[in-house]
Design a protein around this motif. Structure first.
Motif, mmCIF file in Angstrom:
data_model
loop_
_atom_site.group_PDB
_atom_site.id
_atom_site.type_symbol
_atom_site.label_atom_id
_atom_site.label_comp_id
_atom_site.label_asym_id
_atom_site.label_seq_id
_atom_site.Cartn_x
_atom_site.Cartn_y
_atom_site.Cartn_z
ATOM 1 N N VAL A 196 0.539 -1.327 -0.045
ATOM 2 C CA VAL A 196 -0.217 -0.202 0.009
ATOM 3 C C VAL A 196 1.419 1.441 -0.188
ATOM 4 O O VAL A 196 1.392 0.927 1.037
ATOM 5 C CB VAL A 196 -0.786 -0.320 0.915
ATOM 6 C CG1 VAL A 196 -1.703 1.160 1.322
ATOM 7 C CG2 VAL A 196 -2.021 -1.964 1.026
ATOM 8 N N VAL A 197 0.767 1.989 -0.637
ATOM 9 C CA VAL A 197 1.613 3.430 -0.778
ATOM 10 C C VAL A 197 1.007 4.769 -1.260
ATOM 11 O O VAL A 197 0.045 4.535 -1.634
ATOM 12 C CB VAL A 197 2.278 3.173 -2.844
ATOM 13 C CG1 VAL A 197 3.457 4.375 -2.576
ATOM 14 C CG2 VAL A 197 3.194 2.040 -3.020
ATOM 15 N N THR A 198 1.484 5.131 -0.285
ATOM 16 C CA THR A 198 0.826 6.287 1.116
ATOM 17 C C THR A 198 1.483 7.409 1.119
ATOM 18 O O THR A 198 2.544 7.303 1.181
ATOM 19 C CB THR A 198 -0.485 6.536 1.500
ATOM 20 O OG1 THR A 198 -1.415 6.893 1.771
ATOM 21 C CG2 THR A 198 0.037 5.512 2.846
ATOM 22 N N ASP A 199 0.811 8.722 2.021
ATOM 23 C CA ASP A 199 2.085 9.619 2.315
ATOM 24 C C ASP A 199 1.973 9.420 4.219
ATOM 25 O O ASP A 199 0.491 8.875 4.798
ATOM 26 C CB ASP A 199 1.935 11.042 1.805
ATOM 27 C CG ASP A 199 0.617 11.555 2.020
ATOM 28 O OD1 ASP A 199 -0.424 11.330 3.321
ATOM 29 O OD2 ASP A 199 0.625 12.029 0.980
ATOM 30 N N LYS A 200 2.086 9.393 4.794
ATOM 31 C CA LYS A 200 2.157 10.146 6.266
ATOM 32 C C LYS A 200 1.135 10.892 6.362
ATOM 33 O O LYS A 200 0.504 10.329 8.001
ATOM 34 C CB LYS A 200 3.071 10.414 6.824
ATOM 35 C CG LYS A 200 4.223 10.074 7.070
ATOM 36 C CD LYS A 200 5.728 10.307 7.450
ATOM 37 C CE LYS A 200 7.377 9.289 7.435
ATOM 38 N NZ LYS A 200 7.140 7.923 6.939
ATOM 39 N N ASP A 201 0.713 11.596 6.146
ATOM 40 C CA ASP A 201 -0.404 12.765 5.769
ATOM 41 C C ASP A 201 -1.514 11.623 6.325
ATOM 42 O O ASP A 201 -2.749 11.671 6.978
ATOM 43 C CB ASP A 201 -0.898 14.004 5.265
ATOM 44 C CG ASP A 201 0.356 14.870 6.272
ATOM 45 O OD1 ASP A 201 0.720 15.019 7.670
ATOM 46 O OD2 ASP A 201 0.541 15.664 5.385
ATOM 47 N N LEU A 202 -1.740 10.978 4.794
ATOM 48 C CA LEU A 202 -3.006 10.599 4.636
ATOM 49 C C LEU A 202 -3.509 8.996 5.939
ATOM 50 O O LEU A 202 -4.589 8.803 6.491
ATOM 51 C CB LEU A 202 -3.832 9.536 3.459
ATOM 52 C CG LEU A 202 -3.292 10.350 2.295
ATOM 53 C CD1 LEU A 202 -3.542 9.845 1.028
ATOM 54 C CD2 LEU A 202 -4.372 11.360 2.403
ATOM 55 N N VAL A 203 -1.875 8.917 6.670
ATOM 56 C CA VAL A 203 -1.993 7.657 7.219
ATOM 57 C C VAL A 203 -2.326 8.356 8.624
ATOM 58 O O VAL A 203 -3.320 7.922 9.452
ATOM 59 C CB VAL A 203 -0.547 6.836 7.006
ATOM 60 C CG1 VAL A 203 -0.913 5.555 8.891
ATOM 61 C CG2 VAL A 203 -0.285 6.232 6.399
ATOM 62 N N LYS A 204 -1.919 9.429 9.248
ATOM 63 C CA LYS A 204 -1.774 10.058 10.190
ATOM 64 C C LYS A 204 -3.614 10.288 10.356
ATOM 65 O O LYS A 204 -4.631 10.573 11.690
ATOM 66 C CB LYS A 204 -1.412 11.086 10.366
ATOM 67 C CG LYS A 204 -1.553 12.464 11.645
ATOM 68 C CD LYS A 204 -1.088 13.024 11.338
ATOM 69 C CE LYS A 204 -1.565 14.155 12.563
ATOM 70 N NZ LYS A 204 -0.021 15.717 12.833
ATOM 71 N N PHE A 205 -4.409 11.005 8.914
ATOM 72 C CA PHE A 205 -5.998 11.615 9.291
ATOM 73 C C PHE A 205 -6.793 9.874 8.702
ATOM 74 O O PHE A 205 -7.974 10.792 7.966
ATOM 75 C CB PHE A 205 -5.767 12.350 8.519
ATOM 76 C CG PHE A 205 -5.202 13.747 8.851
ATOM 77 C CD1 PHE A 205 -5.740 14.343 10.456
ATOM 78 C CD2 PHE A 205 -4.332 14.539 8.282
ATOM 79 C CE1 PHE A 205 -4.666 15.412 10.481
ATOM 80 C CE2 PHE A 205 -2.954 15.562 8.652
ATOM 81 C CZ PHE A 205 -4.215 15.871 9.548
ATOM 82 N N GLN A 206 -6.223 8.659 8.875
ATOM 83 C CA GLN A 206 -7.294 7.659 9.059
ATOM 84 C C GLN A 206 -7.515 7.540 7.951
ATOM 85 O O GLN A 206 -8.817 6.690 7.105
ATOM 86 C CB GLN A 206 -7.767 7.547 10.068
ATOM 87 C CG GLN A 206 -7.260 7.171 11.330
ATOM 88 C CD GLN A 206 -8.191 7.647 12.606
ATOM 89 O OE1 GLN A 206 -9.140 7.620 12.385
ATOM 90 N NE2 GLN A 206 -7.453 7.054 13.363
ATOM 91 N N VAL A 207 -7.490 7.949 5.960
ATOM 92 C CA VAL A 207 -7.299 7.983 4.731
ATOM 93 C C VAL A 207 -7.040 6.544 4.856
ATOM 94 O O VAL A 207 -7.885 5.352 3.866
ATOM 95 C CB VAL A 207 -6.684 9.192 3.983
ATOM 96 C CG1 VAL A 207 -7.618 8.582 3.240
ATOM 97 C CG2 VAL A 207 -7.705 10.731 4.333
ATOM 98 N N ALA A 208 -5.873 6.517 4.587
ATOM 99 C CA ALA A 208 -5.501 5.049 4.806
ATOM 100 C C ALA A 208 -5.878 3.918 4.924
ATOM 101 O O ALA A 208 -5.870 3.121 4.213
ATOM 102 C CB ALA A 208 -3.900 5.148 4.810
ATOM 103 N N SER A 209 -6.656 4.324 6.649
ATOM 104 C CA SER A 209 -7.299 2.991 6.998
ATOM 105 C C SER A 209 -8.250 2.425 6.533
ATOM 106 O O SER A 209 -9.296 1.285 6.557
ATOM 107 C CB SER A 209 -7.492 3.319 8.834
ATOM 108 O OG SER A 209 -7.966 4.032 8.888
ATOM 109 N N LYS A 210 -8.600 3.703 5.849
ATOM 110 C CA LYS A 210 -10.056 2.768 4.634
ATOM 111 C C LYS A 210 -10.027 1.924 4.323
ATOM 112 O O LYS A 210 -10.716 0.806 4.013
ATOM 113 C CB LYS A 210 -11.026 4.575 4.226
ATOM 114 C CG LYS A 210 -11.633 5.042 5.486
ATOM 115 C CD LYS A 210 -11.901 6.355 4.271
ATOM 116 C CE LYS A 210 -12.820 7.566 5.139
ATOM 117 N NZ LYS A 210 -12.803 8.245 4.542
ATOM 118 N N VAL A 211 -8.934 1.405 3.677
ATOM 119 C CA VAL A 211 -8.230 0.878 2.546
ATOM 120 C C VAL A 211 -7.707 -0.323 2.955
ATOM 121 O O VAL A 211 -7.904 -2.082 3.362
ATOM 122 C CB VAL A 211 -7.919 1.574 1.385
ATOM 123 C CG1 VAL A 211 -6.823 -0.232 0.686
ATOM 124 C CG2 VAL A 211 -7.961 2.452 0.526
#
Length: 138
Positions: free
Chosen positions: A37-52
């Protein structure tokens, strides 16, 4: 006579409400074993990545997260992501975010399938490459 070659940059994209649910079906139908899963730290921090990643967890799909993408990703970021892809044993990619994560994911996928472009910089401009791809969900 010159013959054009085709490069497959992004195999599968789903767009719209509920699109992430398609990742599970695609991964299972294709028999994939592990995603990067390729993303950035802000999308992890703001729980956007966690939706996936929550969806992957709920469906027993293995993955690792590469969250070092930054705006206007550098060659070093792409190479780092490629190393993570190889080291974790992933066989497909999921991009979460905007242009930078998607571009980074595409570059990782192209190089993973076409090692002759491992220097990354040769991807700039027109290049010829065999029609090979690592599946990418963006």
């Amino acid at each position: 006579m010159h013959m054009a070659n085709r490069m497959v940059l992004n195999e599968t994209s789903y767009i719209g409400a509920g699109a992430i649910a398609s990742i599970v079906e695609e991964a299972k139908n294709r028999g994939f074993s592990k995603a990067l899963v390729v993303t950035d730290k802000d999308l992890v921090k703001f729980q956007v990545a966690s939706k996936v990643t929550d969806l992957l967890d709920q469906n027993g799909l293995a993955y690792e997260v590469y969250d070092s993408v930054k705006a206007n990703p550098t060659v070093a970021i792409v190479k780092d992501g490629l190393n993570k892809f190889k080291a974790c044993g992933a066989d497909y990619l999921i991009a979460i975010g905007g242009g930078s994560p998607i571009d980074t994911t595409k570059a990782i996928g192209i190089i993973a399938a076409n090692p002759e472009y491992a220097d990354v910089v040769s991807l700039e401009g027109a290049v010829n490459t065999p029609n090979k791809s690592v599946p990418i969900f963006a």
